[in-house]
Design a protein around this motif. Structure first.
Motif, mmCIF file in Angstrom:
data_model
loop_
_atom_site.group_PDB
_atom_site.id
_atom_site.type_symbol
_atom_site.label_atom_id
_atom_site.label_comp_id
_atom_site.label_asym_id
_atom_site.label_seq_id
_atom_site.Cartn_x
_atom_site.Cartn_y
_atom_site.Cartn_z
ATOM 1 N N PRO A 108 0.450 -1.008 -0.217
ATOM 2 C CA PRO A 108 -0.076 -0.384 0.051
ATOM 3 C C PRO A 108 0.775 1.667 -0.216
ATOM 4 O O PRO A 108 0.563 2.192 -0.265
ATOM 5 C CB PRO A 108 -0.988 -0.098 1.330
ATOM 6 N N TYR A 109 1.669 1.284 0.156
ATOM 7 C CA TYR A 109 3.260 2.415 0.921
ATOM 8 C C TYR A 109 3.790 2.443 -0.616
ATOM 9 O O TYR A 109 4.435 3.497 -0.446
ATOM 10 C CB TYR A 109 3.710 2.305 1.178
ATOM 11 N N ILE A 110 4.067 1.762 -1.707
ATOM 12 C CA ILE A 110 4.965 1.716 -2.990
ATOM 13 C C ILE A 110 5.248 3.249 -3.405
ATOM 14 O O ILE A 110 5.924 3.130 -4.087
ATOM 15 C CB ILE A 110 5.080 -0.004 -3.390
ATOM 16 N N LEU A 111 3.494 3.100 -4.062
ATOM 17 C CA LEU A 111 3.031 4.705 -4.843
ATOM 18 C C LEU A 111 4.282 5.711 -4.462
ATOM 19 O O LEU A 111 4.379 6.522 -5.258
ATOM 20 C CB LEU A 111 1.936 3.844 -5.441
ATOM 21 N N GLU A 112 3.566 5.961 -2.681
ATOM 22 C CA GLU A 112 4.453 6.987 -2.166
ATOM 23 C C GLU A 112 5.941 7.111 -2.398
ATOM 24 O O GLU A 112 6.519 8.338 -2.504
ATOM 25 C CB GLU A 112 3.635 7.195 -0.619
ATOM 26 N N MET A 113 6.232 5.561 -2.310
ATOM 27 C CA MET A 113 7.280 5.370 -1.816
ATOM 28 C C MET A 113 8.511 6.096 -3.330
ATOM 29 O O MET A 113 9.531 6.797 -3.336
ATOM 30 C CB MET A 113 7.924 3.958 -1.603
ATOM 31 N N ARG A 114 7.682 5.177 -4.376
ATOM 32 C CA ARG A 114 8.457 6.374 -6.095
ATOM 33 C C ARG A 114 8.134 6.966 -5.866
ATOM 34 O O ARG A 114 9.262 7.883 -6.419
ATOM 35 C CB ARG A 114 7.430 5.104 -6.669
ATOM 36 N N GLN A 115 7.641 7.882 -5.711
ATOM 37 C CA GLN A 115 7.011 9.638 -5.646
ATOM 38 C C GLN A 115 8.265 10.238 -4.891
ATOM 39 O O GLN A 115 8.437 11.008 -5.973
ATOM 40 C CB GLN A 115 5.661 9.697 -5.567
ATOM 41 N N ASN A 116 8.361 9.835 -3.561
ATOM 42 C CA ASN A 116 9.062 10.954 -2.676
ATOM 43 C C ASN A 116 10.333 10.328 -3.312
ATOM 44 O O ASN A 116 11.456 11.688 -3.765
ATOM 45 C CB ASN A 116 9.079 10.146 -1.737
ATOM 46 N N ILE A 117 11.167 9.170 -3.890
ATOM 47 C CA ILE A 117 12.758 8.946 -4.552
ATOM 48 C C ILE A 117 12.456 9.951 -6.341
ATOM 49 O O ILE A 117 13.077 9.932 -6.136
ATOM 50 C CB ILE A 117 12.464 7.220 -4.252
ATOM 51 N N ALA A 118 11.440 9.753 -6.848
ATOM 52 C CA ALA A 118 11.147 10.864 -8.146
ATOM 53 C C ALA A 118 11.838 11.832 -7.598
ATOM 54 O O ALA A 118 11.927 12.635 -8.871
ATOM 55 C CB ALA A 118 10.284 9.960 -8.575
ATOM 56 N N ASP A 119 11.036 12.195 -7.013
ATOM 57 C CA ASP A 119 11.606 13.990 -6.680
ATOM 58 C C ASP A 119 12.728 13.982 -6.115
ATOM 59 O O ASP A 119 12.882 15.008 -6.493
ATOM 60 C CB ASP A 119 10.076 14.203 -5.183
ATOM 61 N N ALA A 120 12.875 13.452 -5.299
ATOM 62 C CA ALA A 120 14.860 13.578 -4.647
ATOM 63 C C ALA A 120 15.223 13.483 -5.535
ATOM 64 O O ALA A 120 16.234 14.109 -5.660
ATOM 65 C CB ALA A 120 14.164 12.707 -3.770
ATOM 66 N N CYS A 121 14.899 12.871 -6.674
ATOM 67 C CA CYS A 121 15.997 12.469 -7.662
ATOM 68 C C CYS A 121 16.540 13.123 -9.067
ATOM 69 O O CYS A 121 16.743 13.090 -9.860
ATOM 70 C CB CYS A 121 16.047 10.837 -8.688
#
Length: 158
Positions: A108-121
């Motif tokens: 349930p948390y993977i999409l939010e993790m991906r978005q956080n990482i995409a933003d940071a990168c």
């Protein structure tokens, strides 16, 4: 020119700590022990990025002996790694990471993790792959003693 790096991290699960993975606070009875927020996923990603350019690891750049990094937000550390990558004239092509944890369920948390990482990168969501698996109750992760993460990252010369 392209460069490939691999990162790995592991932290022990303990009571009275927040569980933060991919910059997301996840409700759980245990959290990860570490000098910073102990986000194993972001640490593995940072190590993969640094490793791709032979720049050492996060321990070299953000040592746990430095009080400045006590309880540090690993998303902020990742942003600093990305800035270093950009200074070296590289950008993220893509990354593929996996979290290994018996509990809690992470889907349930993977999409939010991906978005956080995409933003940071400074990357598109399509460049960030995060998966989660258990170890079928085998080993330290299967026995719920810790959580680990692996990441492979491709960097492209800008």
């Amino acid at each position: 020119m392209i460069r490939i790096g691999h990162g790995y991290d592991v932290h022990r699960l303990v009571p009275e700590r927040k569980l933060i993975l991919g910059g997301v606070e996840i409700p759980h009875t245990l959290g990860l022990l570490g000098h910073s927020d102990a986000d194993v996923l972001l640490h593995a990603i940072a190590d993969a990025l640094l490793g791709a350019l032979a720049l050492g690891d996060i321990g070299k750049h953000f040592p746990d002996t430095d009080p400045a990094y006590k309880n540090a937000d690993s998303l902020e550390l990742l942003k600093q790694v990305v800035a270093l990558i950009h200074q070296k004239n590289y950008r993220l092509g893509n990354l593929d990471a996996i979290l290994i944890a018996q509990k809690p369920k992470l889907a349930p948390y993977i999409l939010e993790m991906r978005q956080n990482i995409a933003d940071a990168c400074h990357a598109d969501l399509s460049q960030i792959s995060i998966k989660a698996t258990t170890e079928e109750r085998l080993g330290f992760t299967g026995e719920e003693k810790g959580i680990s993460a692996h990441c492979v990252a491709l960097l492209i010369q800008a």
